[in-house]
Design an enzyme around this catalytic site. Structure first.
Site, PDB file in Angstrom:
ATOM      1  N   ASP A  73       0.836  -1.190   0.000  1.00 22.10           N
ATOM      2  CA  ASP A  73       0.000   0.000   0.000  1.00 22.10           C
ATOM      3  C   ASP A  73       0.879   1.252   0.000  1.00 22.10           C
ATOM      4  O   ASP A  73       1.676   1.462   0.916  1.00 22.10           O
ATOM      5  CB  ASP A  73      -0.883  -0.034   1.244  1.00 22.10           C
ATOM      6  CG  ASP A  73      -1.823   1.144   1.287  1.00 22.10           C
ATOM      7  OD1 ASP A  73      -2.613   1.279   0.344  1.00 22.10           O
ATOM      8  OD2 ASP A  73      -1.745   1.927   2.228  1.00 22.10           O
ATOM      9  N   THR A 106      -3.482   5.117  -3.733  1.00 22.61           N
ATOM     10  CA  THR A 106      -2.401   5.860  -3.096  1.00 22.61           C
ATOM     11  C   THR A 106      -1.055   5.620  -3.764  1.00 22.61           C
ATOM     12  O   THR A 106      -0.176   6.453  -3.682  1.00 22.61           O
ATOM     13  CB  THR A 106      -2.305   5.497  -1.611  1.00 22.61           C
ATOM     14  OG1 THR A 106      -2.149   4.088  -1.517  1.00 22.61           O
ATOM     15  CG2 THR A 106      -3.536   5.908  -0.877  1.00 22.61           C
ATOM     16  N   THR A 107      -0.888   4.466  -4.383  1.00 26.28           N
ATOM     17  CA  THR A 107       0.356   4.221  -5.106  1.00 26.28           C
ATOM     18  C   THR A 107       0.325   4.996  -6.413  1.00 26.28           C
ATOM     19  O   THR A 107       1.276   5.692  -6.768  1.00 26.28           O
ATOM     20  CB  THR A 107       0.520   2.720  -5.419  1.00 26.28           C
ATOM     21  OG1 THR A 107       0.180   1.975  -4.262  1.00 26.28           O
ATOM     22  CG2 THR A 107       1.938   2.404  -5.828  1.00 26.28           C
ATOM     23  N   ASP A 411      -9.041  -0.642   1.847  1.00 23.89           N
ATOM     24  CA  ASP A 411      -9.036  -0.079   0.496  1.00 23.89           C
ATOM     25  C   ASP A 411     -10.305  -0.469  -0.264  1.00 23.89           C
ATOM     26  O   ASP A 411     -10.924   0.366  -0.917  1.00 23.89           O
ATOM     27  CB  ASP A 411      -7.818  -0.577  -0.296  1.00 23.89           C
ATOM     28  CG  ASP A 411      -6.594   0.265  -0.017  1.00 23.89           C
ATOM     29  OD1 ASP A 411      -6.631   1.032   0.971  1.00 23.89           O
ATOM     30  OD2 ASP A 411      -5.604   0.153  -0.761  1.00 23.89           O
TER      31      ASP A 411
END
Ligand code: ADP
Length: 548
Positions: A73, A106-107, A411
């Site tokens: 993550d 988020t990546t 997520d």
């Protein structure tokens, strides 16, 4: 460090020390500053890059006190990296804001920001003014987002398949995570949890009602969604039933929630208790038994089926409860007791005399969960009368897996929630990025001025997402990208993406690899904004620590 200290003498010949203040103050400015910022940010982005997508790799993070985290993550990786470069820290905040707002992607947001900065660096080296680049990126982002919105699909149009679509979207978000082996189960859990607590009218989801609980032991496959409260306790006697269901004619299992101990009132210490004969002993015993019976009678009369007790009770009481068919739980913590009371609409009762039927809590079933061979037990109270509370109960063979599974589930809970709020989706695997890239490049051709360079650079930055996905999946990045582009342009299908998992088709619509529109949009906007911000910084003044 005394490097900037000088020893001097006053007029009387006494020595004193002069320390030059701010000896450490550093300053960078101009283009050099910008370049060094971009390089710092790029270093961070390149660490994160290899975690993108379903073939993304995991990272092990070891904290200063030796605690190990395994994750893929982006937000988690960044938050645990100890960066002392100010610009690199901005990237950490970038993924955090994506995490706070959207919860997923988020990546991707960091990788995109890195790609934008790379492109900006090239333009700077060509001699284009950073502010021009920043403004060009801003306009390009607007074009990209408009295109994205126009080409998104609304999955709520067909109500019968809405849940199925939610499930598939949740599954996409889990694809790259440790739980991917069990992603059907976890995706279902996410959909069920969110749809249970959601407010369909307001199209909103109160996340507080979803509890994430983890327990080491068993395997990921043992994880489950519990519609109710989980208590880390078991029934007080092994012969009590493993599940309690409502009695005939009753609307539910009735719970007495007690904060008084199940034991006879103790003689006050002031009075001495002298037992000198068998009779006296027997009298005491009868007294105790009478007291116990009285308590049990109070409970029975109120109509309770189960006793939840904040305190412990001894074997004698335990036996009596069993005999009277009153399953009981002891040593339930104050907080859990409150949670049970709220969920079941019951009252916490401090004295046996106060028990009455209207103070009992109600639920559909109380059962013991047993975990495989570990003999570990927990109690679940389900179908509670008052609450939509659900608990996602996650199991895994060690703490690292449980923690990562929790993050992954979080997520996908976010993905489902986002789709409830706004049910438009765009296609993953880089399909949306390629489509936006083509749109921005088309616009670039129409520009006469400097902006066209910024537009093209922006379009190339978008291209790097499918290229990275291809590279991580073992495909040739350039070949993959050009074939995708030609397919999208020639056939006019904007759903073509990278077939990371080798499923044999690049049509993401068929694979149902989707991302919520609002998540993708946020990625573009946040990454562009960050890039603009960095381009506008031309002075970094780092003040040195005070020295003496
Ligand atoms: P993030 O933390 O940004 O969500 P992920 O590691 O979850 O990053 O990767 C998300 C990217 O992987 C998205 O661009 C998504 O479209 C892509 N992706 C996810 N599953 C697949 C798949 N099965 N095939 C191709 N691409 C996928």
């Amino acid at each position: 460090d005394f490097s900037n200290a000088i020893v001097a003498q006053d007029e009387m010949g006494r020595p004193f020390i002069i320390v030059k203040d701010q000896g450490n103050k550093k300053r960078q400015h101009g283009l050099e500053a910008k370049k060094s910022h971009i390089l710092a940010a790029r270093a961070v982005a390149s660490i994160i890059k290899t975690s993108l997508g379903p073939r993304g790799l995991d990272k092990i993070l070891i904290s200063p006190d030796g605690e190990i985290t395994i994750t893929n993550d982006g937000a988690t990786i960044l938050s645990q990296m100890e960066l002392d470069n100010e610009i690199a820290k901005l990237l950490v905040q970038l993924s955090k804001s994506q995490d706070d707002e959207i919860g997923d992607g988020t990546t991707g947001v960091v990788v995109l920001a890195g790609a934008l900065l790379d492109q900006a660096l090239e333009l700077i080296e060509k001699g284009i003014h950073p502010i021009k680049i920043a403004n060009g990126f801003n306009d390009a982002a607007k074009i990209a987002v408009t295109h994205l919105e126009k080409h998104s699909d609304d999955i709520s149009l067909d109500e019968s398949s809405f849940k199925d679509h939610l499930f598939k979207a949740a599954k996409t978000s889990l694809g790259s995570k440790i739980v991917s082996k069990e992603h059907d189960k976890f995706a279902q859990m996410a959909v069920d949890a969110v749809t249970t607590v959601m407010d369909a009218k307001r199209k909103d989801v109160e996340f507080d009602l979803i509890k994430l609980e983890g327990r080491v032991g068993g395997s990921l496959n043992d994880s489950q969604l519990i519609h109710g409260v989980v208590v880390d306790k078991d029934f007080s006697h092994p012969q009590m039933p493993k599940a309690v269901t409502p009695k005939d004619g009753s609307d539910g299992v009735k719970l007495a929630i007690l904060t008084c101990p199940f034991e006879p009132p103790k003689p006050k210490t002031k009075h001495k208790l002298d037992i000198s004969s068998v009779e006296e002993y027997q009298k005491l015993q009868t007294y105790e038994q009478d007291k116990f019976k009285e308590m049990i009678d109070y409970v029975k009369e109120s109509g309770a089926d189960v006793v939840i007790c904040q305190w412990g009770f001894d074997d004698e009481a335990n036996h009596l409860l069993l005999q009277n068919e009153l399953p009981a739980v002891r040593w339930v913590g104050g907080q859990e007791l409150e949670l049970i009371a709220i969920a079941t609409n019951g009252r916490i009762v401090p004295r046996f005399q106060d028990l009455s039927s209207d103070k009992l809590g109600t639920c559909g079933i109380i059962r013991e969960l047993e975990f495989g061979t570990t003999r570990d037990r927990m109690l679940v109270i389900e179908e509670c009368s008052n609450s939509k509370t659900v608990t996602c109960f996650i199991r895994g063979s060690n703490k690292m897996i449980v923690d990562e599974a929790k993050r992954a589930l979080h997520d996908s809970l976010c993905v489902v929630r986002n789709l409830i709020r706004d049910s438009r989706v765009v296609y993953g695997g880089g399909a949306a990025e390629v489509a936006m890239s083509v749109a921005v490049a088309n616009e670039a051709d129409k520009q006469r001025g400097i902006d066209q360079y910024a537009y093209r650079a922006f379009s190339q930055a978008l291209d790097s997402i499918p290229m990275i996905l291809a590279e991580i999946s073992g495909l040739d990045p350039i070949e993959t990208l050009s074939s995708l582009k030609s397919k999208q342009i020639k056939e006019g299908v904007s759903t073509m993406g990278v077939d990371c998992l080798g499923k044999g088709t690049t049509n993401m619509k068929d694979l149902f690899v989707v991302d919520p529109l609002i998540g993708k949009k946020q990625q573009i906007l946040l990454a562009t904004e960050l890039c603009r911000m960095i381009l506008k910084i031309d002075n970094v003044i780092i003040s040195g620590k005070d020295e003496y």
